[in-house]
Motif scaffolding. Structure first.
Motif, PDB file in Angstrom:
ATOM      1  N   PHE A  75       0.935  -0.987   0.201  1.00  0.00           N
ATOM      2  CA  PHE A  75      -0.088   0.041   0.112  1.00  0.00           C
ATOM      3  C   PHE A  75       0.788   1.306   0.045  1.00  0.00           C
ATOM      4  O   PHE A  75       1.930   1.382   0.589  1.00  0.00           O
ATOM      5  CB  PHE A  75      -0.790  -0.055   1.434  1.00  0.00           C
ATOM      6  N   ASP A  76       0.568   2.249  -0.824  1.00  0.00           N
ATOM      7  CA  ASP A  76       1.225   3.574  -0.799  1.00  0.00           C
ATOM      8  C   ASP A  76       0.913   4.268   0.421  1.00  0.00           C
ATOM      9  O   ASP A  76      -0.091   5.205   0.320  1.00  0.00           O
ATOM     10  CB  ASP A  76       0.622   4.153  -1.975  1.00  0.00           C
ATOM     11  N   LEU A  77       1.496   4.028   1.370  1.00  0.00           N
ATOM     12  CA  LEU A  77       1.531   4.774   2.524  1.00  0.00           C
ATOM     13  C   LEU A  77       1.714   6.396   2.700  1.00  0.00           C
ATOM     14  O   LEU A  77       2.694   6.704   1.784  1.00  0.00           O
ATOM     15  CB  LEU A  77       2.341   4.322   3.800  1.00  0.00           C
ATOM     16  N   PRO A  78       0.898   7.150   3.397  1.00  0.00           N
ATOM     17  CA  PRO A  78       1.060   8.672   3.187  1.00  0.00           C
ATOM     18  C   PRO A  78       2.488   8.951   3.940  1.00  0.00           C
ATOM     19  O   PRO A  78       2.959   8.137   4.647  1.00  0.00           O
ATOM     20  CB  PRO A  78       0.112   9.270   4.085  1.00  0.00           C
ATOM     21  N   ARG A  79       3.111   9.863   3.157  1.00  0.00           N
ATOM     22  CA  ARG A  79       4.459  10.118   3.643  1.00  0.00           C
ATOM     23  C   ARG A  79       4.660  10.690   5.041  1.00  0.00           C
ATOM     24  O   ARG A  79       5.592  10.222   5.812  1.00  0.00           O
ATOM     25  CB  ARG A  79       4.952  11.696   2.850  1.00  0.00           C
ATOM     26  N   SER A  80       3.592  11.172   5.655  1.00  0.00           N
ATOM     27  CA  SER A  80       3.549  11.426   7.016  1.00  0.00           C
ATOM     28  C   SER A  80       3.814  10.278   8.019  1.00  0.00           C
ATOM     29  O   SER A  80       4.079  10.623   9.047  1.00  0.00           O
ATOM     30  CB  SER A  80       2.321  12.037   7.434  1.00  0.00           C
ATOM     31  N   VAL A  81       3.487   9.206   7.644  1.00  0.00           N
ATOM     32  CA  VAL A  81       3.599   7.930   8.553  1.00  0.00           C
ATOM     33  C   VAL A  81       4.562   7.172   8.116  1.00  0.00           C
ATOM     34  O   VAL A  81       5.149   6.433   8.896  1.00  0.00           O
ATOM     35  CB  VAL A  81       2.343   7.206   8.492  1.00  0.00           C
ATOM     36  N   ARG A  82       5.223   7.301   7.011  1.00  0.00           N
ATOM     37  CA  ARG A  82       6.328   6.334   6.491  1.00  0.00           C
ATOM     38  C   ARG A  82       7.326   6.424   7.469  1.00  0.00           C
ATOM     39  O   ARG A  82       8.131   5.225   7.755  1.00  0.00           O
ATOM     40  CB  ARG A  82       6.963   6.781   5.079  1.00  0.00           C
ATOM     41  N   ASP A  83       7.695   7.458   8.030  1.00  0.00           N
ATOM     42  CA  ASP A  83       8.996   7.502   9.089  1.00  0.00           C
ATOM     43  C   ASP A  83       8.739   6.920  10.381  1.00  0.00           C
ATOM     44  O   ASP A  83       9.874   6.465  10.964  1.00  0.00           O
ATOM     45  CB  ASP A  83       9.539   8.769   9.359  1.00  0.00           C
TER      46      ASP A  83
END
Ligand SMILES: Nc1ncnc2c1ncn2[C@@H]1O[C@H](COP(=O)(O)OP(=O)(O)O)[C@@H](O)[C@H]1O
Ligand SMILES: [Mg+2]
Length: 355
Positions: A75-83
């Protein structure tokens, strides 16, 4: 870490959530199920209906870290949670989860892998989605006439007739330790599998003579791919040949049986390995089995399953459609046969009382 709030995201997360809880972590979760035992293990649970629902939920939920289970590695996770991911990065999961890309990497690194048919398909072949999921959409194609007209998002691969296995490992990004070699239960008729290649559970350990070699291949591959945390490598063993089928770059369904056979807490081992603390190779204490039972026809849950041996317990009144998972049986024993017999016995004696 144990004070932090960890969100667990997967298609079904009971095994991960309950492992985390047993090790004293503070977890909340999102999955497609509303199993009673998941709700008992986490502090807050959200059941979603489709992938896209998680975008809103991720915005609303407050959490410090994210742990990924099955399905959401793609799933293409939102940038804000990737870290916030504890495990392989989003980029790594995307790379390894793309089966065509993985085949290319495996070829470059010299791992044996079924041939990919780019132009001319040789039969029998397996048709699979480029990004997999529980084996449900895989199909055996015996001849030209089985070929569907449209196959966007799918590819064709050499069919390898052999035993489906996997190896679970943990790694720190550089070094890896194989935890167990597992037999995979695939397309099992006695569990009403919805397709010939659907994942129906595991038996641990896989006691075939290639188990040790598979473990070496899996830990070498985890190092070569610079994986972090828990990972699963699927194999097919055909006599003396070992084929790498896929890499699952996240916590896997084998977690239950690894814990039952070794006594290890897999969630804790996953977290510690990410921070450089790798375990010794665990000792196998007994055989264990996990069997997912699928609905033969549409059913309704009449009572909460309280019988020992069941996990992934559906709530009262839930309607489960034909081909969908109802619940899971776990069993331990001194041999593979004892474990399989126990599973069959529990299924036949106990399950009908609840449906
Ligand atoms: N090339 C193949 N030949 C024979 N069986 C295969 C092949 N590829 C996959 N399978 C079977 O299908 C199962 C699921 O395939 P896999 O590639 O692991 O997909 P998924 O990502 O959906 O788990 C495997 O565990 C194996 O039993
Ligand atoms: Mg697989």
């Amino acid at each position: 870490m144990k004070e932090d709030k960890i969100l667990i995201l997967g298609s079904d997360v009971r095994h991960i959530v309950c492992s985390a809880r047993r090790a004293g972590y503070n977890v909340i979760s999102i999955d497609f199920f509303d199993d009673v035992d998941t709700l008992e293990c986490d502090k807050d649970h959200i059941t979603i209906r489709e992938d896209e629902d998680i975008r809103e939920e991720l915005k609303r939920m407050e959490f410090d870290h994210l742990v990924i289970g099955s399905h959401f590695e793609n799933f293409d996770l939102p940038r804000s949670v990737r870290d916030k991911i504890l495990g392989n990065s989003s980029e790594k999961m995307a790379e390894v989860g793309d089966k065509l890309k993985l085949a290319e990497i495996l070829g470059e690194l010299g791992y044996r892998h079924p041939e990919i048919y780019d132009d001319r398909i040789k039969f029998p072949a397996v048709m699979k989605p480029i990004r997999g999921g529980g084996g449900i959409k895989n199909r055996l194609i015996l001849s030209e006439k089985d070929l569907p007209e449209y196959h966007d998002g799918f590819f064709f691969q050499e069919y390898i007739k052999g035993r489906s296995t996997s190896v679970s490992s943990v790694s720190d990004g550089e070094n890896a330790i194989s935890l167990t070699a597992n037999e995979q239960l695939i397309g099992e008729k006695f569990l009403n599998s919805p397709s010939d290649f659907a994942y129906c559970g595991n038996i641990v350990p896989y006691a075939g003579k290639k188990a040790g070699e598979m473990e070496k291949i899996a830990s070498q591959l985890a190092s070569d791919l610079n994986l972090r945390g828990f990972n699963g490598v699927d194999f097919i063993v055909k006599r003396d040949e070992i084929f790498v089928i896929e890499v699952n770059p996240r916590l896997c369904g084998s977690l239950d049986t690894i814990e039952l056979s070794t006594g290890l807490n897999v969630f804790d081992t996953h977290i510690k390995s990410i921070f450089g603390e790798l375990p010794d190779e665990p000792e196998i204490k007994n055989f264990s089995g996990k069997a997912i039972i699928f609905a033969k026809r549409d059913v309704e849950v009449k009572k909460i399953i309280t019988e020992e041996g069941f996990v992934d317990i559906p709530p009262i009144g839930k309607r489960i459609l034909e081909g969908k998972p109802i619940t899971t049986i776990l069993a331990t024993g001194a041999s593979r046969e004892i474990v399989l017999n126990k599973i069959g016995e529990i299924y036949e004696r106990a399950l009908p009382k609840y449906l």
